[in-house]
Design a protein around this motif. Structure first.
Motif, PDB file in Angstrom:
ATOM      1  N   VAL A 438       0.858  -1.184   0.000  1.00  0.00           N
ATOM      2  CA  VAL A 438       0.000   0.000   0.000  1.00  0.00           C
ATOM      3  C   VAL A 438       0.896   1.236   0.000  1.00  0.00           C
ATOM      4  O   VAL A 438       1.546   1.547   0.997  1.00  0.00           O
ATOM      5  CB  VAL A 438      -0.914   0.003   1.237  1.00  0.00           C
ATOM      6  N   ASP A 439       0.952   1.941  -1.120  1.00  0.00           N
ATOM      7  CA  ASP A 439       1.911   3.039  -1.270  1.00  0.00           C
ATOM      8  C   ASP A 439       1.205   4.388  -1.299  1.00  0.00           C
ATOM      9  O   ASP A 439       0.616   4.786  -2.301  1.00  0.00           O
ATOM     10  CB  ASP A 439       2.728   2.845  -2.550  1.00  0.00           C
ATOM     11  N   GLY A 440       1.276   5.101  -0.168  1.00  0.00           N
ATOM     12  CA  GLY A 440       0.710   6.440  -0.072  1.00  0.00           C
ATOM     13  C   GLY A 440       1.769   7.521  -0.099  1.00  0.00           C
ATOM     14  O   GLY A 440       1.580   8.598   0.460  1.00  0.00           O
ATOM     15  N   SER A 441       2.902   7.250  -0.749  1.00  0.00           N
ATOM     16  CA  SER A 441       4.004   8.209  -0.806  1.00  0.00           C
ATOM     17  C   SER A 441       3.635   9.428  -1.637  1.00  0.00           C
ATOM     18  O   SER A 441       2.715   9.402  -2.455  1.00  0.00           O
ATOM     19  CB  SER A 441       5.246   7.549  -1.425  1.00  0.00           C
ATOM     20  N   ALA A 442       4.411  10.496  -1.440  1.00  0.00           N
ATOM     21  CA  ALA A 442       4.231  11.720  -2.231  1.00  0.00           C
ATOM     22  C   ALA A 442       5.438  11.862  -3.149  1.00  0.00           C
ATOM     23  O   ALA A 442       6.353  12.636  -2.890  1.00  0.00           O
ATOM     24  CB  ALA A 442       4.104  12.934  -1.314  1.00  0.00           C
ATOM     25  N   ASP A 443       5.442  11.100  -4.236  1.00  0.00           N
ATOM     26  CA  ASP A 443       6.592  11.074  -5.130  1.00  0.00           C
ATOM     27  C   ASP A 443       6.480  12.073  -6.273  1.00  0.00           C
ATOM     28  O   ASP A 443       7.462  12.340  -6.953  1.00  0.00           O
ATOM     29  CB  ASP A 443       6.747   9.675  -5.744  1.00  0.00           C
ATOM     30  N   THR A 444       5.287  12.584  -6.525  1.00  0.00           N
ATOM     31  CA  THR A 444       5.065  13.452  -7.679  1.00  0.00           C
ATOM     32  C   THR A 444       4.546  14.808  -7.224  1.00  0.00           C
ATOM     33  O   THR A 444       4.163  15.004  -6.066  1.00  0.00           O
ATOM     34  CB  THR A 444       4.037  12.839  -8.650  1.00  0.00           C
ATOM     35  N   SER A 445       4.500  15.737  -8.158  1.00  0.00           N
ATOM     36  CA  SER A 445       3.990  17.065  -7.825  1.00  0.00           C
ATOM     37  C   SER A 445       2.512  17.024  -7.471  1.00  0.00           C
ATOM     38  O   SER A 445       2.006  17.935  -6.819  1.00  0.00           O
ATOM     39  CB  SER A 445       4.215  18.026  -9.007  1.00  0.00           C
ATOM     40  N   GLU A 446       1.812  15.954  -7.885  1.00  0.00           N
ATOM     41  CA  GLU A 446       0.404  15.785  -7.516  1.00  0.00           C
ATOM     42  C   GLU A 446       0.247  15.034  -6.200  1.00  0.00           C
ATOM     43  O   GLU A 446      -0.869  14.711  -5.786  1.00  0.00           O
ATOM     44  CB  GLU A 446      -0.348  15.030  -8.625  1.00  0.00           C
ATOM     45  N   THR A 447       1.347  14.738  -5.539  1.00  0.00           N
ATOM     46  CA  THR A 447       1.363  14.038  -4.243  1.00  0.00           C
ATOM     47  C   THR A 447       0.804  12.626  -4.356  1.00  0.00           C
ATOM     48  O   THR A 447       0.076  12.154  -3.490  1.00  0.00           O
ATOM     49  CB  THR A 447       0.591  14.836  -3.158  1.00  0.00           C
ATOM     50  N   TYR A 448       1.153  11.952  -5.431  1.00  0.00           N
ATOM     51  CA  TYR A 448       0.822  10.550  -5.614  1.00  0.00           C
ATOM     52  C   TYR A 448       2.110   9.721  -5.644  1.00  0.00           C
ATOM     53  O   TYR A 448       3.218  10.269  -5.706  1.00  0.00           O
ATOM     54  CB  TYR A 448       0.047  10.338  -6.911  1.00  0.00           C
ATOM     55  N   ALA A 449       1.960   8.411  -5.603  1.00  0.00           N
ATOM     56  CA  ALA A 449       3.107   7.496  -5.634  1.00  0.00           C
ATOM     57  C   ALA A 449       3.482   7.154  -7.075  1.00  0.00           C
ATOM     58  O   ALA A 449       2.631   7.171  -7.970  1.00  0.00           O
ATOM     59  CB  ALA A 449       2.776   6.224  -4.872  1.00  0.00           C
ATOM     60  N   ASN A 450       4.763   6.817  -7.283  1.00  0.00           N
ATOM     61  CA  ASN A 450       5.198   6.458  -8.644  1.00  0.00           C
ATOM     62  C   ASN A 450       6.236   5.337  -8.674  1.00  0.00           C
ATOM     63  O   ASN A 450       6.990   5.211  -9.639  1.00  0.00           O
ATOM     64  CB  ASN A 450       5.746   7.699  -9.380  1.00  0.00           C
ATOM     65  N   GLY A 451       6.290   4.520  -7.623  1.00  0.00           N
ATOM     66  CA  GLY A 451       7.197   3.380  -7.634  1.00  0.00           C
ATOM     67  C   GLY A 451       8.566   3.646  -7.070  1.00  0.00           C
ATOM     68  O   GLY A 451       9.412   2.744  -7.020  1.00  0.00           O
ATOM     69  N   THR A 452       8.829   4.866  -6.616  1.00  0.00           N
ATOM     70  CA  THR A 452      10.143   5.214  -6.074  1.00  0.00           C
ATOM     71  C   THR A 452      10.572   4.252  -4.974  1.00  0.00           C
ATOM     72  O   THR A 452      11.717   3.791  -4.943  1.00  0.00           O
ATOM     73  CB  THR A 452      10.125   6.655  -5.534  1.00  0.00           C
ATOM     74  N   SER A 453       9.654   3.933  -4.064  1.00  0.00           N
ATOM     75  CA  SER A 453      10.005   3.075  -2.932  1.00  0.00           C
ATOM     76  C   SER A 453      10.387   1.673  -3.381  1.00  0.00           C
ATOM     77  O   SER A 453      11.336   1.084  -2.859  1.00  0.00           O
ATOM     78  CB  SER A 453       8.844   3.011  -1.941  1.00  0.00           C
ATOM     79  N   LEU A 454       9.646   1.118  -4.343  1.00  0.00           N
ATOM     80  CA  LEU A 454       9.966  -0.230  -4.819  1.00  0.00           C
ATOM     81  C   LEU A 454      11.358  -0.265  -5.432  1.00  0.00           C
ATOM     82  O   LEU A 454      12.115  -1.234  -5.246  1.00  0.00           O
ATOM     83  CB  LEU A 454       8.940  -0.690  -5.849  1.00  0.00           C
ATOM     84  N   ILE A 455      11.729   0.779  -6.150  1.00  0.00           N
ATOM     85  CA  ILE A 455      13.047   0.828  -6.776  1.00  0.00           C
ATOM     86  C   ILE A 455      14.136   0.868  -5.713  1.00  0.00           C
ATOM     87  O   ILE A 455      15.152   0.155  -5.803  1.00  0.00           O
ATOM     88  CB  ILE A 455      13.144   2.045  -7.721  1.00  0.00           C
ATOM     89  N   ALA A 456      13.952   1.692  -4.671  1.00  0.00           N
ATOM     90  CA  ALA A 456      14.944   1.773  -3.594  1.00  0.00           C
ATOM     91  C   ALA A 456      15.086   0.431  -2.884  1.00  0.00           C
ATOM     92  O   ALA A 456      16.199  -0.013  -2.572  1.00  0.00           O
ATOM     93  CB  ALA A 456      14.554   2.868  -2.604  1.00  0.00           C
ATOM     94  N   THR A 457      13.961  -0.220  -2.622  1.00  0.00           N
ATOM     95  CA  THR A 457      14.010  -1.517  -1.947  1.00  0.00           C
ATOM     96  C   THR A 457      14.712  -2.552  -2.818  1.00  0.00           C
ATOM     97  O   THR A 457      15.542  -3.332  -2.340  1.00  0.00           O
ATOM     98  CB  THR A 457      12.595  -1.992  -1.598  1.00  0.00           C
ATOM     99  N   SER A 458      14.394  -2.558  -4.095  1.00  0.00           N
ATOM    100  CA  SER A 458      15.037  -3.480  -5.016  1.00  0.00           C
ATOM    101  C   SER A 458      16.546  -3.267  -5.036  1.00  0.00           C
ATOM    102  O   SER A 458      17.332  -4.224  -5.019  1.00  0.00           O
ATOM    103  CB  SER A 458      14.457  -3.302  -6.423  1.00  0.00           C
ATOM    104  N   ASP A 459      16.967  -1.996  -5.042  1.00  0.00           N
ATOM    105  CA  ASP A 459      18.396  -1.687  -5.046  1.00  0.00           C
ATOM    106  C   ASP A 459      19.076  -2.175  -3.771  1.00  0.00           C
ATOM    107  O   ASP A 459      20.171  -2.752  -3.816  1.00  0.00           O
ATOM    108  CB  ASP A 459      18.602  -0.180  -5.189  1.00  0.00           C
TER     109      ASP A 459
END
Length: 653
Positions: A438-459
């Motif tokens: 459940v990703d409620g991150s604020a990754d974009t200018s619209e304050t929505y999620a865009n997969g940033t967390s999954l990429i960091a975890t994968s790395d």
């Protein structure tokens, strides 16, 4: 170093859910060692904490079989076509992870969990009760902990009050920092004075304190159940002694009817390490991630691979041994401090202190802590834990970065960029089959999620976490997530595992059901700014309603973007049992194969997804953030959140 003035009391007090005060106490140490290794990072022979293993085994034997059978036979969610009893005998192992992101993430997570609750007439109902693990980070930790400590109370009652009343529930109409409004100088001052008095008791007892202690006490007022609208400013207990381990005393936990709640944090070796970190995150990915459960505190990361029973959290050890046999600690695991720790992000704005505005704000905030006479060695901008892993050497040739610290510096779990708390669900010993992320991150200018967390975890998994399961294949960049429409709808990652459902095998990984917060039929209902520190009753209910609805919409057709996918309940069912299906030696049925073709991501479909998104063929493309709106991982979120919080404090002090 702990002051020798610490009060010594009997450990028998732990039998109660409430510790006598916010201050921990010294107790005699048990005869056996309290520090445990989790297993050799090289050989991978991990072991769960004994009480956790027993709890999960009880669920698998006495609770889950009937629940899985009911879920799989529920006609409202469709039929997978599998032999139900074979699936039940190969018990699926589900985890749910609720991301950070302040109050926005708390409410988004709450709305999603409401949709997964079998007490609701929901087509996804039951997954909350079927999950073995429920992890939370930062704002998500507030939801997870409030739910667990309130005995899995139905979400709308928990958040909005019984019968959706305008009283009770979470105190979100009162700002976390200025509950009486910006002009309420007197009552706001009384509020901070009350928080400070509790923290002062901890300092007077000789324990290190920081801004996180004040923050944790404020969160307790807003998310736990001893604070009401009528006593908010009164000298009431306000859960000042509520212990995180008291989750084990709740009725549902005693019955094995609750997923194990786990909070995620990360460690900072030092201020210098943070400020010289050249990555895009606040804390380097290689730093140790810690987990807090009702049983233990520690990490499965190769850099540590050790834990301590949560009852003895706060005990300073050297190479696993107490400094003296009367210097073990009880009562440190204050529930408010635990959720404050998972959301301790004040250090994230350190680089901004040179500015005049920030300098003035932080000076006032630090002065408030200084006035409480913190013991020598206290670190003001992070959560302070007397180091239970001092001078500790992990197995396998690894080094724990904070082994030389007297104070273990713990920070917001998302500061390394991994804002969805997946680490505990990648532990091989837990053998998790599927994760509802459940990703409620604020990754974009619209304050929505865009997969940033999954990429960091994968790395992190690829580079540093060699004793965890692999991470499933995902797109390489946030731009790819956006271009392929994966930031606007649920997606299954890791459908094509080749380990036959053996989650402990080399190369195994869980199937991740990714549910990013994204635009839908209720514009603006779920993407409030992280700066927002209070919500009106109507905003709360509107947010819960929208998040609940979005959880059930699946991937609609382009011709009817606001209508849910009628196959989504069945596809979700196919996903959560897919590893158990493989263990049972069954091929996918035609129904589930069709679902996987619709929802599974792989490199093979990436180009097709990107083309269909570019052509506007995907139903949820409205509200899709442009690639130019992408932000760097973690730091942008943390800086905004930190600035908002600190700015609020400035108005108060």
């Amino acid at each position: 170093m702990l002051s020798q003035a610490v009060l010594v009391i009997s450990a028998a007090t732990l039998a109660a859910a409430q510790w006598p005060s916010y201050a921990p106490a010294l107790v005699s140490c048990p005869s056996d060692s309290i520090l445990e290794r989790t297993g050799n990072p090289i050989s991978g022979n991990q072991t769960l904490f004994g009480a956790e293993a027993s709890y999960i085994q009880n669920r698998r034997t006495n609770v889950l079989p009937n629940l899985w059978q009911q879920y799989l036979q529920d006609n409202a969610t469709g039929s997978t076509g599998y032999d139900v009893m074979q699936i039940v005998q190969n018990t699926p192992n589900l985890g749910i992870a609720v991301s950070g992101g302040g109050l926005r993430a708390s409410l988004y997570g709450a709305g999603v969990l409401s949709a997964l609750d079998n007490r609701n007439s929901s087509t996804a109902g039951g997954l909350l009760q079927l999950a073995n693990y429920l992890t939370g980070l930062s704002g998500g930790s507030w939801t997870v902990s409030s739910l667990a400590l309130n005995d899995l109370q139905p979400v709308y009652e928990l958040v909005a009050g019984i019968n959706n009343s305008r009283s009770g529930g979470w105190m979100l109409d009162k700002s976390l920092i200025t509950p009486d409004g910006l002009l309420g100088i007197s009552q706001n001052g009384d509020y901070i004075d009350a928080l400070s008095a509790d923290v002062s008791n901890k300092s007077s007892a000789g324990f290190p304190i920081s801004i996180t202690d004040l923050w944790g006490r404020a969160l307790a007022y807003h998310f736990f159940n001893q604070t009401t609208p009528s006593n908010f400013y009164e000298a009431a207990p306000h859960d000042e002694g509520l212990l995180f381990s008291s989750i084990r005393l709740t009725q549902n936990f005693q019955a094995g009817a609750m997923p194990v709640p786990i909070l995620v944090t990360t460690s900072r070796q030092s201020e210098q390490q943070q400020l010289t970190n050249d990555s895009t995150s606040v804390i380097p990915l290689q730093n140790t991630a810690f987990e807090i459960s009702p049983f233990a505190f520690g990490s499965f990361d190769p850099s540590l691979s050790a834990r301590i029973p949560i009852e003895y959290l706060g005990t300073q050890l050297s190479n696993g041994q107490p400094l003296n046999s009367s210097a073990c600690v009880n009562g440190f695991e204050n529930a408010g401090f635990m959720i404050g720790t998972s959301a301790s992000l004040f250090n994230a704005v350190q680089e901004s202190f040179s500015g005049a505005a920030f300098g003035s704000i932080i000076s006032r905030l630090l002065q408030k802590i200084t006035d409480l006479n913190p013991p020598a060695g206290s670190v003001p901008l992070v959560a302070n834990y007397p180091n239970s892993f001092g001078n500790f050497t992990p197995e396998g040739g690894y080094t724990f970065e904070s082994s030389g610290n007297e104070i273990l510096q713990i920070t917001d779990g998302g500061e390394d960029g991994s804002n969805v708390p997946l680490y505990p669900l990648l532990v091989k010993a837990r053998a998790v089959d599927a994760v509802f992320a459940v990703d409620g991150s604020a990754d974009t200018s619209e304050t929505y999620a865009n997969g940033t967390s999954l990429i960091a975890t994968s790395d992190k998994v690829a580079m540093y976490m060699h004793n965890y399961t692999d991470f499933p294949p995902i797109p390489a960049t946030q731009a790819d997530f956006v271009a392929q429409g994966l930031s606007t709808r649920p997606t299954f990652f890791g459908c094509n595992s080749t380990t036959g459902g053996n989650q402990s095998a080399i190369g195994a990984y869980p199937l991740i059901i990714y549910l990013p917060n994204s635009a839908g039929a209720h514009p603006g209902a779920t993407n409030y700014s992280t700066f927002k520190l209070d919500y009106s009753y109507d905003e709360v209910v509107g947010f819960l309603d929208a998040a609940h609805e979005y959880t059930l919409r699946g991937f609609p057709n382009a011709s009817s973007p606001n209508e849910p996918d009628q196959q989504w309940p069945l596809c979700l069912k196919c996903a959560v049992v897919d590893r158990a299906r493989a263990r049972a030696g069954m091929n996918r049925t035609a129904a589930c194969e069709a679902c996987m073709n619709r929802y599974c991501w792989s490199d093979a479909v990436a180009e097709t997804l990107a083309n269909s998104t570019a052509n506007g063929d995907q139903a949820s493309s409205s509200g899709k953030p442009s690639s130019g709106a992408l932000k760097t991982p973690a730091l942008s979120y943390m800086a905004l959140a930190g600035a908002g919080l600190v700015g609020g404090v400035a108005l108060l002090l």
